[in-house]
Design a protein around this motif. Structure first.
Motif, PDB file in Angstrom:
ATOM      1  N   UNK A 273       0.763  -1.226   0.000  1.00 42.51           N
ATOM      2  CA  UNK A 273       0.000   0.000   0.000  1.00 42.51           C
ATOM      3  C   UNK A 273       0.791   1.271   0.000  1.00 42.51           C
ATOM      4  N   UNK A 274       0.101   2.409   0.028  1.00 38.53           N
ATOM      5  CA  UNK A 274       0.765   3.667  -0.139  1.00 38.53           C
ATOM      6  C   UNK A 274       0.344   4.919   0.585  1.00 38.53           C
ATOM      7  N   UNK A 275       0.743   6.050   0.441  1.00 41.58           N
ATOM      8  CA  UNK A 275       0.931   7.182   1.286  1.00 41.58           C
ATOM      9  C   UNK A 275       0.333   8.571   1.353  1.00 41.58           C
ATOM     10  N   UNK A 276       0.963   9.390   1.831  1.00 40.36           N
ATOM     11  CA  UNK A 276       0.610  10.694   2.311  1.00 40.36           C
ATOM     12  C   UNK A 276       0.132  11.787   1.423  1.00 40.36           C
ATOM     13  N   UNK A 277      -0.634  12.160   0.913  1.00 46.40           N
ATOM     14  CA  UNK A 277      -0.818  13.229   0.038  1.00 46.40           C
ATOM     15  C   UNK A 277      -0.364  14.418   0.627  1.00 46.40           C
ATOM     16  N   UNK A 278      -0.722  14.623   1.652  1.00 50.38           N
ATOM     17  CA  UNK A 278      -0.055  15.708   2.152  1.00 50.38           C
ATOM     18  C   UNK A 278       1.172  15.580   1.458  1.00 50.38           C
ATOM     19  N   UNK A 279       1.227  14.475   1.476  1.00 50.34           N
ATOM     20  CA  UNK A 279       2.527  14.168   1.319  1.00 50.34           C
ATOM     21  C   UNK A 279       3.118  14.551   0.099  1.00 50.34           C
ATOM     22  N   UNK A 280       2.559  14.370  -0.833  1.00 53.21           N
ATOM     23  CA  UNK A 280       3.418  14.758  -1.822  1.00 53.21           C
ATOM     24  C   UNK A 280       2.717  15.262  -2.986  1.00 53.21           C
ATOM     25  N   UNK A 281       2.393  15.810  -3.581  1.00 54.37           N
ATOM     26  CA  UNK A 281       3.099  16.560  -4.065  1.00 54.37           C
ATOM     27  C   UNK A 281       3.515  17.053  -5.268  1.00 54.37           C
ATOM     28  N   UNK A 282       2.760  17.553  -5.755  1.00 55.57           N
ATOM     29  CA  UNK A 282       3.088  18.095  -6.981  1.00 55.57           C
ATOM     30  C   UNK A 282       3.775  19.359  -6.799  1.00 55.57           C
ATOM     31  N   UNK A 283       4.467  19.717  -7.801  1.00 52.08           N
ATOM     32  CA  UNK A 283       4.946  21.035  -7.686  1.00 52.08           C
ATOM     33  C   UNK A 283       4.541  21.799  -8.872  1.00 52.08           C
ATOM     34  N   UNK A 284       4.471  23.081  -8.599  1.00 51.97           N
ATOM     35  CA  UNK A 284       4.175  23.915  -9.726  1.00 51.97           C
ATOM     36  C   UNK A 284       5.251  24.953  -9.855  1.00 51.97           C
ATOM     37  N   UNK A 285       5.540  25.308 -11.045  1.00 58.66           N
ATOM     38  CA  UNK A 285       6.587  26.269 -11.228  1.00 58.66           C
ATOM     39  C   UNK A 285       6.026  27.520 -11.838  1.00 58.66           C
ATOM     40  N   UNK A 286       6.606  28.625 -11.560  1.00 57.34           N
ATOM     41  CA  UNK A 286       6.137  29.865 -12.110  1.00 57.34           C
ATOM     42  C   UNK A 286       7.293  30.670 -12.613  1.00 57.34           C
TER      43      UNK A 286
ATOM     44  N   UNK B  46      12.567  10.839   6.336  1.00 54.43           N
ATOM     45  CA  UNK B  46      11.935   9.819   7.186  1.00 54.43           C
ATOM     46  C   UNK B  46      10.877  10.445   8.090  1.00 54.43           C
ATOM     47  N   UNK B  47      11.204  11.544   8.747  1.00 52.52           N
ATOM     48  CA  UNK B  47      10.245  12.159   9.666  1.00 52.52           C
ATOM     49  C   UNK B  47       9.019  12.702   8.939  1.00 52.52           C
ATOM     50  N   UNK B  48       9.214  13.262   7.767  1.00 52.69           N
ATOM     51  CA  UNK B  48       8.086  13.801   7.011  1.00 52.69           C
ATOM     52  C   UNK B  48       7.157  12.672   6.570  1.00 52.69           C
ATOM     53  N   UNK B  49       7.720  11.642   5.980  1.00 55.95           N
ATOM     54  CA  UNK B  49       6.889  10.566   5.454  1.00 55.95           C
ATOM     55  C   UNK B  49       6.257   9.720   6.556  1.00 55.95           C
ATOM     56  N   UNK B  50       6.999   9.448   7.611  1.00 58.96           N
ATOM     57  CA  UNK B  50       6.414   8.717   8.738  1.00 58.96           C
ATOM     58  C   UNK B  50       5.348   9.590   9.395  1.00 58.96           C
ATOM     59  N   UNK B  51       5.572  10.903   9.384  1.00 68.08           N
ATOM     60  CA  UNK B  51       4.566  11.815   9.907  1.00 68.08           C
ATOM     61  C   UNK B  51       3.252  11.683   9.151  1.00 68.08           C
ATOM     62  N   UNK B  52       3.338  11.536   7.861  1.00 71.03           N
ATOM     63  CA  UNK B  52       2.131  11.312   7.060  1.00 71.03           C
ATOM     64  C   UNK B  52       1.478   9.995   7.458  1.00 71.03           C
ATOM     65  N   UNK B  53       2.319   8.971   7.655  1.00 72.04           N
ATOM     66  CA  UNK B  53       1.788   7.670   8.058  1.00 72.04           C
ATOM     67  C   UNK B  53       1.035   7.781   9.382  1.00 72.04           C
ATOM     68  N   UNK B  54       1.512   8.655  10.250  1.00 65.10           N
ATOM     69  CA  UNK B  54       0.872   8.856  11.548  1.00 65.10           C
ATOM     70  C   UNK B  54      -0.375   9.736  11.452  1.00 65.10           C
ATOM     71  N   UNK B  55      -0.626  10.282  10.260  1.00 69.68           N
ATOM     72  CA  UNK B  55      -1.833  11.077  10.062  1.00 69.68           C
ATOM     73  C   UNK B  55      -1.636  12.574  10.007  1.00 69.68           C
ATOM     74  N   UNK B  56      -0.400  13.040   9.976  1.00 68.34           N
ATOM     75  CA  UNK B  56      -0.132  14.479   9.929  1.00 68.34           C
ATOM     76  C   UNK B  56      -0.155  14.989   8.495  1.00 68.34           C
ATOM     77  N   UNK B  57      -0.752  16.166   8.314  1.00 69.41           N
ATOM     78  CA  UNK B  57      -0.802  16.787   6.992  1.00 69.41           C
ATOM     79  C   UNK B  57       0.282  17.832   6.833  1.00 69.41           C
ATOM     80  N   UNK B  58       0.294  18.463   5.659  1.00 76.86           N
ATOM     81  CA  UNK B  58       1.302  19.483   5.402  1.00 76.86           C
ATOM     82  C   UNK B  58       1.041  20.754   6.201  1.00 76.86           C
ATOM     83  N   UNK B  59       2.121  21.447   6.521  1.00 78.97           N
ATOM     84  CA  UNK B  59       2.045  22.699   7.277  1.00 78.97           C
ATOM     85  C   UNK B  59       2.897  23.756   6.591  1.00 78.97           C
TER      86      UNK B  59
END
Length: 302
Positions: free
Chosen positions: A16-29, A247-260
């Motif tokens: 299985x898989x992960x965090x949207x918060x997590x990731x992430x697209x980027x946009x460039x300007x 590791x902390x960012x991605x595990x944070x997503x696993x724990x249920x934390x979103x982006x800040x």
């Protein structure tokens, strides 16, 4: 940031898989600046292209939270503050390539020699570790490294254990605990893999990591080999710390934390901030808590 919810992945050996918060697209300007000249009648036009980093570390990838994973009910995510970068002007891209080359040489690897794809099979680190953390639930995890990339699974496991055991890590809440295991059933997996394999596994959940970024989907924390070895521009001189951020960012997503977001100029960047997109006045930081046990947070982002 636009978000795309992943569809349920086809059944496969990868899980299985992960965090949207997590990731992430980027946009460039791109910004263009016009400056008036001082000489009479002369106008000096300076055109500059600024490539802005996307949401999680992938060029043209979906930003933010993907749909919830079937296993955890958590959003799938693209990386720890990591999103692939938007296309850059030739003048801007070349210096960054040179920085990556130097970082690769310092790590004993030329960026050009880092494999971009692999077999998609993994070696699991042997042994196990002691439980670390608070008195609450204990999350078990395995550490796996893709076959054929020339990196020891045991060495990666030792680094991941050190990160998760740090007193500034997620265990500082006094509740969650971690214990590395060597096999059997585990709550999540930390998997170091080539960009192609990361793209494949994350893509099964609708995440586009663009060959550049990490992601968390289902029970998998997918770490892009390129980022593990080269970090990003903000951590060019401290690759070890950047690994802690991944590791902390991605595990944070696993724990249920979103982006800040950044809480204010001069303050430490939250670990759940997509730092690859810019620090926005914050200082680099790779830990969810400070040395006094206080959480390092910022405004929640959608």
């Amino acid at each position: 940031m636009n978000e795309r919810r992943p569809t349920s992945p086809p059944s496969s050996a990868t899980g299985r898989r992960r965090r949207g918060s997590r990731t992430r697209d980027r946009r460039g300007g791109r910004h263009r600046l016009l400056w008036p000249g001082l000489a009479a009648g002369a106008v000096l036009v300076l055109a500059g292209g600024l490539a802005l980093k996307g949401a999680t570390e992938s060029a043209g990838r979906p930003t933010g939270t993907a749909g919830a994973s079937s296993a955890t009910g958590r959003p799938g995510s693209q990386e720890a503050g990591e999103t692939a970068e938007a296309p850059k002007d030739e003048a801007t891209a070349e210096p960054e390539k040179e920085k990556e080359r130097k970082r690769g040489q310092e790590e004993g690897r030329d960026p050009g020699s880092i494999p971009s794809s692999g077999p998609g099979t993994f070696a699991t680190a042997d042994g196990g570790g002691d439980r670390v953390g608070g008195s609450g639930r204990t999350l078990t995890y395995v550490v796996q490294v893709e076959d054929g990339i020339g990196i020891s699974a045991q060495r990666v496991a030792a680094e991941v254990e050190r990160i998760l055991a740090d007193e500034r890590g997620w265990t500082a809440d006094g509740k969650v605990g971690f214990r590395r295991v060597a096999g059997g059933t585990s709550d999540f997996r930390v998997r170091l893999a080539t960009a192609g394999t990361v793209d494949d596994i994350c893509g099964r959940y609708g995440l586009d990591t663009g060959g550049e970024v990490n992601c968390n989907v289902g029970q998998d924390v997918m770490v892009n080999l390129k980022r593990w070895l080269l970090a990003t521009q903000y951590y060019a001189d401290d690759v070890t710390s950047y690994r802690a951020l991944i590791i902390n960012h991605e595990v944070g997503h696993f724990l249920g934390h979103g982006h800040e977001g950044c809480p204010g100029p001069g303050r430490p960047a939250p670990v759940m901030m997509q730092q690859i997109k810019g620090l926005h006045g914050c200082r680099t930081n790779v830990w969810p808590y400070d040395a006094d046990g206080r959480p390092v947070t910022g405004p929640a982002l959608r």
